[in-house]
Design a protein around this motif. Sequence first.
Motif, PDB file in Angstrom:
ATOM      1  N   ARG A   1       0.828  -1.201   0.000  1.00 42.12           N
ATOM      2  CA  ARG A   1       0.000   0.000   0.000  1.00 42.12           C
ATOM      3  C   ARG A   1       0.859   1.246   0.000  1.00 42.12           C
ATOM      4  O   ARG A   1       2.029   1.212   0.350  1.00 42.12           O
ATOM      5  CB  ARG A   1      -0.926  -0.003   1.218  1.00 42.12           C
TER       6      ARG A   1
ATOM      7  N   VAL B   1      -9.570   3.430  -1.558  1.00 44.99           N
ATOM      8  CA  VAL B   1      -9.892   2.061  -1.940  1.00 44.99           C
ATOM      9  C   VAL B   1      -9.265   1.681  -3.278  1.00 44.99           C
ATOM     10  O   VAL B   1      -8.744   0.566  -3.439  1.00 44.99           O
ATOM     11  CB  VAL B   1     -11.422   1.863  -1.987  1.00 44.99           C
TER      12      VAL B   1
ATOM     13  N   THR C   1      -2.865   1.717  -3.480  1.00 49.42           N
ATOM     14  CA  THR C   1      -2.209   0.419  -3.572  1.00 49.42           C
ATOM     15  C   THR C   1      -1.199   0.455  -4.697  1.00 49.42           C
ATOM     16  O   THR C   1      -1.403   1.118  -5.723  1.00 49.42           O
ATOM     17  CB  THR C   1      -3.223  -0.712  -3.821  1.00 49.42           C
TER      18      THR C   1
ATOM     19  N   GLU D   1      -5.799  -8.170  -2.731  1.00 51.76           N
ATOM     20  CA  GLU D   1      -5.126  -7.238  -1.819  1.00 51.76           C
ATOM     21  C   GLU D   1      -6.109  -6.242  -1.230  1.00 51.76           C
ATOM     22  O   GLU D   1      -6.048  -5.910  -0.040  1.00 51.76           O
ATOM     23  CB  GLU D   1      -4.017  -6.512  -2.584  1.00 51.76           C
ATOM     24  N   ARG D   2      -7.053  -5.771  -2.017  1.00 53.72           N
ATOM     25  CA  ARG D   2      -8.047  -4.819  -1.507  1.00 53.72           C
ATOM     26  C   ARG D   2      -9.000  -5.484  -0.507  1.00 53.72           C
ATOM     27  O   ARG D   2      -9.458  -4.846   0.441  1.00 53.72           O
ATOM     28  CB  ARG D   2      -8.845  -4.221  -2.671  1.00 53.72           C
TER      29      ARG D   2
ATOM     30  N   TRP E   1     -17.764  -1.258   0.788  1.00 54.87           N
ATOM     31  CA  TRP E   1     -16.694  -1.562  -0.158  1.00 54.87           C
ATOM     32  C   TRP E   1     -16.299  -3.038  -0.099  1.00 54.87           C
ATOM     33  O   TRP E   1     -15.952  -3.631  -1.119  1.00 54.87           O
ATOM     34  CB  TRP E   1     -15.479  -0.686   0.113  1.00 54.87           C
TER      35      TRP E   1
ATOM     36  N   MET F   1     -16.211  -5.347  -3.409  1.00 54.62           N
ATOM     37  CA  MET F   1     -15.017  -6.072  -3.844  1.00 54.62           C
ATOM     38  C   MET F   1     -15.234  -7.584  -3.833  1.00 54.62           C
ATOM     39  O   MET F   1     -14.715  -8.307  -4.696  1.00 54.62           O
ATOM     40  CB  MET F   1     -13.836  -5.703  -2.944  1.00 54.62           C
TER      41      MET F   1
END
Length: 459
Positions: free
Chosen positions: A71, A97, A101, A139-140, A295, A299
């Motif tokens: 990040r 968001v 990254t 990753e998110r 979120w 995702m």
Amino acid sequence: MPAPASHTTAASSNALGPLLPLAVGGEEHRWRVGMAESAAAAAGLLEPGAKEVAARSLGRTAHNMSSSSLRKKSDLALLRKVPCAPLRGLLDNLQQVLLATKLVLLFPAVFLALAARYYDFGQEWVFVLSLIGLVPLAERLSFLTEQVACYTGPTVGGLLNATFGNVTEVIIAIFALYEGKVVVVKCSLLGSILSNLLLVLGTSLFLGGLANIGKDQPYDRMQADVSTGLLILGALCHSLPLMLSVVMLLAYVAYLFFQLKTHCQLFEPQEVEDDGDDSVSQDEAVLGFSSAIIWLGVMTLMTAVLSEFVVSTIEAASKSWELSVSFISIILIPIVGNAAEHAGAVIFAFKNKLDITLGVSLGSATQISMFVVPLSVLVAWIMGVPMDLDFNLLETGCLFLAILVTTFTLQDGSSHYLKGLILLLCYIVIAICFFVLRQRGSGSNDGVGMGVASNTWRI
């Protein structure tokens, strides 16, 4: 006489208030208090006992530390110039968001995969673009799970990490079971375990050893012993054609209780010094609770869509590339699907923080073996799909050997580059074995199931 912890927290909160980034939603006060406690603990303003509570309240894990290495800090200078507060909050959400990254350049693959599927560009393209798109989404998901954990406490945060730590594998397994592709489920989960034990850990120890030649490279053996013990139990259950899923799930629940309650100090990762780069600490809660939940749902939905694309196009990719479905599932899907997590483990190996590296690789392998695999068997039973824990001779043999090699490699509590090289070579040998034997033993892309490996083995 030291000031009460509450007064110290309040004072630090007032001092830090102007510097805190925008929080979205009604949880701003709670977020500020948590951030103030974290900052006060770091500054030495809290009493020793309060420092430990403040650190553990954030639910810090090795997976969080690994993901945070990918990040980067967001520049809020332009956002502060936006006059409309709701618009400023929305833009802050989008920036945190989507842009905060180092994998942001891979996000276009998500939309390209959707376009390729809609305009029928070719199923091989859909497969490749979907795999690439899953990298930043994984990753998110880790980032958003971490944000939610900042508000839920260490126990719930740990359970969230245990649930979403390998959510990509879970979603792919569910879609594959829905389409009756048991081979894809078994091979992808087996490949994830082998990838974590040999490829990720081997690469980390090898590169970390080269980067730290002449330095002591210690790690905590107790954490490694717990994980390898559970992996041996899982391999034993995989080798027996019985419905032992309940036993494995009970062992995993005991492992979570051991990790989150009775022996949590064994799993607390090392503190990492500030490198002076643009990476951020996982302690920073930058989203409100409601925003993080929304979120997280978005995702997860996007991950589900791309996972369905991967499952539905894997056979077309297999025919186009002249590779067996089992080889793609065991080797290619785990490498790409866990790339973000793997990169974080290697980064911390470079920093000689091997406890974090072991926590990522062994933790993921344990979670897949003791939770995702038996969960898939139970889901298949509910769906009426015939699936058991029998991984057949070649698959089970590779799993046992990988666990044994890893166990012997980690038995002395220190590392060097040769250990990593041995693990990497073992992974290469297994990959070549599956490539050659599957190609020679199956002319129909594994359509007859995983018994192909056993027949080829007997030749």
